[in-house]
Design an enzyme around this catalytic site. Sequence first.
Site, PDB file in Angstrom:
ATOM      1  N   ASP A  63       1.043  -1.206   0.043  1.00 52.13           N
ATOM      2  CA  ASP A  63       0.064  -0.086   0.088  1.00 52.13           C
ATOM      3  C   ASP A  63       1.050   1.163   0.074  1.00 52.13           C
ATOM      4  OD1 ASP A  63      -2.759  -0.743  -0.196  1.00 52.13           O
ATOM      5  OD2 ASP A  63      -2.649  -1.315   2.140  1.00 52.13           O
ATOM      6  N   LYS A  83      -9.679   1.566  -5.753  1.00 51.52           N
ATOM      7  CA  LYS A  83     -10.386   1.105  -4.460  1.00 51.52           C
ATOM      8  C   LYS A  83     -10.981   2.168  -3.941  1.00 51.52           C
ATOM      9  CE  LYS A  83      -6.038   1.772  -1.643  1.00 51.52           C
ATOM     10  NZ  LYS A  83      -4.893   1.113  -1.184  1.00 51.52           N
ATOM     11  N   HIS A 115     -11.900  -1.003   9.192  1.00 51.37           N
ATOM     12  CA  HIS A 115     -11.031  -1.870   9.908  1.00 51.37           C
ATOM     13  C   HIS A 115     -11.337  -2.306  11.110  1.00 51.37           C
ATOM     14  CE1 HIS A 115      -8.247   0.350   7.091  1.00 51.37           C
ATOM     15  NE2 HIS A 115      -7.545  -0.814   7.427  1.00 51.37           N
ATOM     16  N   ASP A 147     -10.391  -6.756   0.275  1.00 50.99           N
ATOM     17  CA  ASP A 147      -9.843  -6.126   1.285  1.00 50.99           C
ATOM     18  C   ASP A 147      -9.276  -7.089   2.200  1.00 50.99           C
ATOM     19  OD1 ASP A 147      -8.461  -4.008   2.439  1.00 50.99           O
ATOM     20  OD2 ASP A 147     -10.318  -2.603   2.343  1.00 50.99           O
TER      21      ASP A 147
END
Length: 378
Positions: free
Chosen positions: A64, A195, A208, A278
């Site tokens: 990332d 994304k 998250h 993800d």
Amino acid sequence: MTQHAPLIIDIAGLSLTKADRRRLKHPLTGGIILFGRNWKDRQQLTDLCADIKRIRHDLLICVDHEGGRVQRFKTDGFTHLPPMRALGALWMKDQLGATNAATACGYVLGAELRACGVDFSFTPVLDLDFEVGAPTQAQALAAPRGGAVSLGRPGASRSSVIGDRAFGRDPRVVSLLAKSLMHGLLQSGMANCGKHFPGHGFVKADSHTDIPVDKRSLKAILADDAAPYEWLNTTLSSVMPAHVIYPKVDARPAGFSSKWLNFILRSQLGFGGAIFSDDLSMAGARLIDGQEVSYAQAAVAALNAGCDMVLLCNQSVGDGQPVDELLDGMAEALLKGQWEAMESGELRRLALLPQSKACGWDELMVQPAYMHALGLIP
């Protein structure tokens, strides 16, 4: 035909352990995602990537690395890339200059990573920045000089997990700047990943740690958040769906929904590239149909919904037992026919590997195109 290798895993440290090597040799492992804990300096990163490729040359080495607060490598010569909102702000002043800056960011991002052996970055973010009181770029540009600008959608709240990672609020501007950035990635020999489909920017909750719910209609989402995916369907190499539930479309999060991935993304919006889940360790991936699921169950659900690859992040720390359980669980599920190893999915994974040879760091530093690009980054 190579067996479908859909799993992207991580490692705990700066070099490969015996357990890491065993996991990377597993036929279901298709790649590795790196984090800040895997970084000491450029030489260490280069050695690590070379070691990974010695195990299997077809493993996809990912990171990332967007710019701004999501940039894993920031020292020992790596360029500090701006958050994408900075490119959106530049657009307000100089549209052509902003597209050139976006291309430069993509080129520098990809070239520096590839010089160290990294194949792929999960970028760009196509989410919209729903900030209370902020006009869209289109509204701002259409306003008379010195005149009032109508505000953005009432009641919208900016996602703290997206925020300045987004180019802006207007899907047209997001698409144009993202396409420019992807052009720079292409120049460096790197593929791209849009994304988080169909859009994470409207919800406030962080997937998250929570399970965000976006109650808007499909019509509203397609006209706004998801529009870049249709406009960029010939440019996107891959897409990562959001761990967000859109109950007016499907009770499952988008990454576990065949309706979102197969019917809407592929059939309706015309996307033909790879689809990554993800991170399966995120809270937004731990409940499916109201039931708590294991990592293997989540992976199987994602693959059956239309994902080509699934990510499990930050579970190698310690003894890494969750990674082994996922590998064993996916292998058992495959034998039981609970998911199918798809040739098309494997071909899409392999297509993300760079097709050209990367130049080394010292060579890159004196390359005219690279030096020119550095001068364009805001």
